[in-house]
Scaffold this motif. Structure first.
Motif, mmCIF file in Angstrom:
data_model
loop_
_atom_site.group_PDB
_atom_site.id
_atom_site.type_symbol
_atom_site.label_atom_id
_atom_site.label_comp_id
_atom_site.label_asym_id
_atom_site.label_seq_id
_atom_site.Cartn_x
_atom_site.Cartn_y
_atom_site.Cartn_z
ATOM 1 N N SER A 9 0.839 -1.214 0.000
ATOM 2 C CA SER A 9 0.000 0.000 0.000
ATOM 3 C C SER A 9 0.860 1.245 0.000
ATOM 4 O O SER A 9 1.870 1.308 0.710
ATOM 5 C CB SER A 9 -0.899 0.037 1.241
ATOM 6 N N ARG A 11 -0.049 3.769 1.448
ATOM 7 C CA ARG A 11 -0.230 4.291 2.813
ATOM 8 C C ARG A 11 0.626 3.450 3.759
ATOM 9 O O ARG A 11 0.305 2.303 4.052
ATOM 10 C CB ARG A 11 -1.705 4.214 3.221
ATOM 11 N N GLY A 14 -1.323 2.102 6.857
ATOM 12 C CA GLY A 14 -2.728 1.832 6.579
ATOM 13 C C GLY A 14 -3.155 0.446 7.054
ATOM 14 O O GLY A 14 -2.507 -0.182 7.904
ATOM 15 N N ASN A 15 -4.241 -0.019 6.462
ATOM 16 C CA ASN A 15 -4.834 -1.290 6.899
ATOM 17 C C ASN A 15 -4.015 -2.505 6.459
ATOM 18 O O ASN A 15 -3.971 -3.511 7.170
ATOM 19 C CB ASN A 15 -6.273 -1.363 6.390
ATOM 20 N N THR A 16 -3.369 -2.390 5.305
ATOM 21 C CA THR A 16 -2.487 -3.479 4.864
ATOM 22 C C THR A 16 -1.344 -3.636 5.863
ATOM 23 O O THR A 16 -1.037 -4.757 6.312
ATOM 24 C CB THR A 16 -1.928 -3.160 3.452
ATOM 25 N N VAL A 87 -6.915 -3.420 -1.811
ATOM 26 C CA VAL A 87 -7.742 -3.694 -2.988
ATOM 27 C C VAL A 87 -8.016 -2.379 -3.710
ATOM 28 O O VAL A 87 -8.551 -1.440 -3.124
ATOM 29 C CB VAL A 87 -9.071 -4.362 -2.570
ATOM 30 N N TYR A 88 -7.617 -2.312 -4.966
ATOM 31 C CA TYR A 88 -7.920 -1.161 -5.822
ATOM 32 C C TYR A 88 -8.737 -1.685 -7.009
ATOM 33 O O TYR A 88 -8.263 -2.533 -7.767
ATOM 34 C CB TYR A 88 -6.639 -0.503 -6.337
ATOM 35 N N TYR A 89 -9.931 -1.197 -7.164
ATOM 36 C CA TYR A 89 -10.817 -1.626 -8.260
ATOM 37 C C TYR A 89 -10.875 -3.152 -8.360
ATOM 38 O O TYR A 89 -10.691 -3.748 -9.415
ATOM 39 C CB TYR A 89 -10.396 -0.978 -9.589
ATOM 40 N N SER A 90 -11.085 -3.753 -7.213
ATOM 41 C CA SER A 90 -11.209 -5.217 -7.105
ATOM 42 C C SER A 90 -9.958 -5.973 -7.539
ATOM 43 O O SER A 90 -10.043 -7.149 -7.925
ATOM 44 C CB SER A 90 -12.428 -5.746 -7.880
ATOM 45 N N VAL A 125 -9.314 -4.271 2.414
ATOM 46 C CA VAL A 125 -10.375 -3.785 1.524
ATOM 47 C C VAL A 125 -11.452 -3.066 2.325
ATOM 48 O O VAL A 125 -11.688 -3.393 3.489
ATOM 49 C CB VAL A 125 -10.981 -4.982 0.742
ATOM 50 N N ARG A 127 -14.862 -2.801 1.094
ATOM 51 C CA ARG A 127 -16.089 -3.604 1.006
ATOM 52 C C ARG A 127 -15.946 -4.841 0.124
ATOM 53 O O ARG A 127 -15.951 -5.949 0.615
ATOM 54 C CB ARG A 127 -17.253 -2.735 0.493
ATOM 55 N N THR A 128 -15.813 -4.652 -1.215
ATOM 56 C CA THR A 128 -15.762 -5.840 -2.081
ATOM 57 C C THR A 128 -14.505 -5.854 -2.956
ATOM 58 O O THR A 128 -13.909 -4.821 -3.219
ATOM 59 C CB THR A 128 -16.993 -5.944 -3.008
ATOM 60 N N GLY A 159 -11.598 -2.364 6.133
ATOM 61 C CA GLY A 159 -11.469 -1.006 6.654
ATOM 62 C C GLY A 159 -11.304 -0.044 5.497
ATOM 63 O O GLY A 159 -10.832 -0.431 4.431
ATOM 64 N N LEU A 160 -11.698 1.194 5.697
ATOM 65 C CA LEU A 160 -11.503 2.218 4.665
ATOM 66 C C LEU A 160 -10.299 3.091 5.019
ATOM 67 O O LEU A 160 -9.303 3.109 4.316
ATOM 68 C CB LEU A 160 -12.765 3.082 4.512
#
Ligand SMILES: Cc1cc2nc3c(=O)[nH]c(=O)nc-3n(C[C@H](O)[C@H](O)[C@H](O)COP(=O)(O)O)c2cc1C
Length: 209
Positions: A9, A11, A14-16, A87-90, A125, A127-128, A159-160
């Motif tokens: 990521s 970030r 971040g969450n990763t 996740v970027y654009y699934s 991610v 959401r999806t 998480g966002l």
């Protein structure tokens, strides 16, 4: 024993990254060293298909002005490799994809450096797209003939914004279970290393030759 994690990521915290710290803490309890290498925020261009890594067979990608070559050597020296992406654009985040294509190609064409190392994929991610990205990451591990430990679900944390994943109780347990199973697999691998299957020359067809 040592594991390296590729943090994909941009970030840094971040969450990763958070998912990797959970894995790191559990692996530490099992006595396994852990290094996180940030690549998501670096300038890494994609594979140019020049095939120089194959032709020269010198363990190097011909693009030498970034951290790919140094990082591949760290991965080669590790017992376990974790590849982690937001996740970027699934799908896999762009810089991470550029890194993985080059790193795994260099390792592959220079004699399968990652063969029979322990390997795991992790995604963060909102959401999806988590499962799709997890599958995409696993393609690298599978073609490299790595030993893939599982958890009690797909290795996805939700998480966002940075910090959100710390509230995903199930996601945290998934990372902990993954790390425990990974540690066990590493120990089994160490005890059975004399029993490794022989390597066969790879059959490589493109359906017209
Ligand atoms: C360019 C971009 C594309 C994204 N695409 C998705 C997506 O397809 N599905 C989703 O659920 N979240 C998506 N997200 C949200 C991230 O996956 C989410 O914020 C994740 O926690 C980021 O991980 P990080 O904190 O390690 O960067 C996207 C974010 C960005 C910046």
């Amino acid at each position: 024993m040592k594991a390296v994690a590729i943090q994909g990521s941009p970030r840094k915290n971040g969450n990763t990254f958070f998912s990797l710290t959970v894995i790191k803490n559990t692996l530490a309890e099992e006595g396994i060293d852990f290094e996180i290498i940030d690549i998501g925020g670096k300038h890494i261009r994609g594979c140019t298909a020049c095939e120089k890594c194959y032709e020269n067979h010198n363990g190097q990608c011909a693009i030498t002005n970034d951290i790919v070559n140094d990082t591949v050597v760290k991965m080669k020296d590790a017992d376990a490799i974790i590849i982690a992406s937001p996740v970027y654009y699934s799908g896999i985040a762009g810089t991470m994809k550029c890194f993985l294509d080059r790193a795994f190609y260099v390792a592959e064409v220079n004699g399968g450096w990652f063969r029979h190392k322990v390997g795991a994929s992790v995604v963060a991610v909102r959401r999806t797209g988590g499962s799709m990205t997890f599958n995409s990451l696993n393609h690298y591990l599978c073609i490299a003939e790595m030993l893939i430990p599982t958890s009690n679900y797909w290795n996805v944390i939700h998480g966002l914004m940075p910090g959100d994943a710390a509230k995903d109780e199930e996601g945290i347990q998934i990372m902990q279970m993954l790390a425990k199973n990974m540690a066990w697999m590493l120990k089994m691998r160490e005890r059975t290393k004399e029993m490794k299957p022989e390597q066969s020359r790879k059959i490589f067809t493109d359906f017209i030759r």
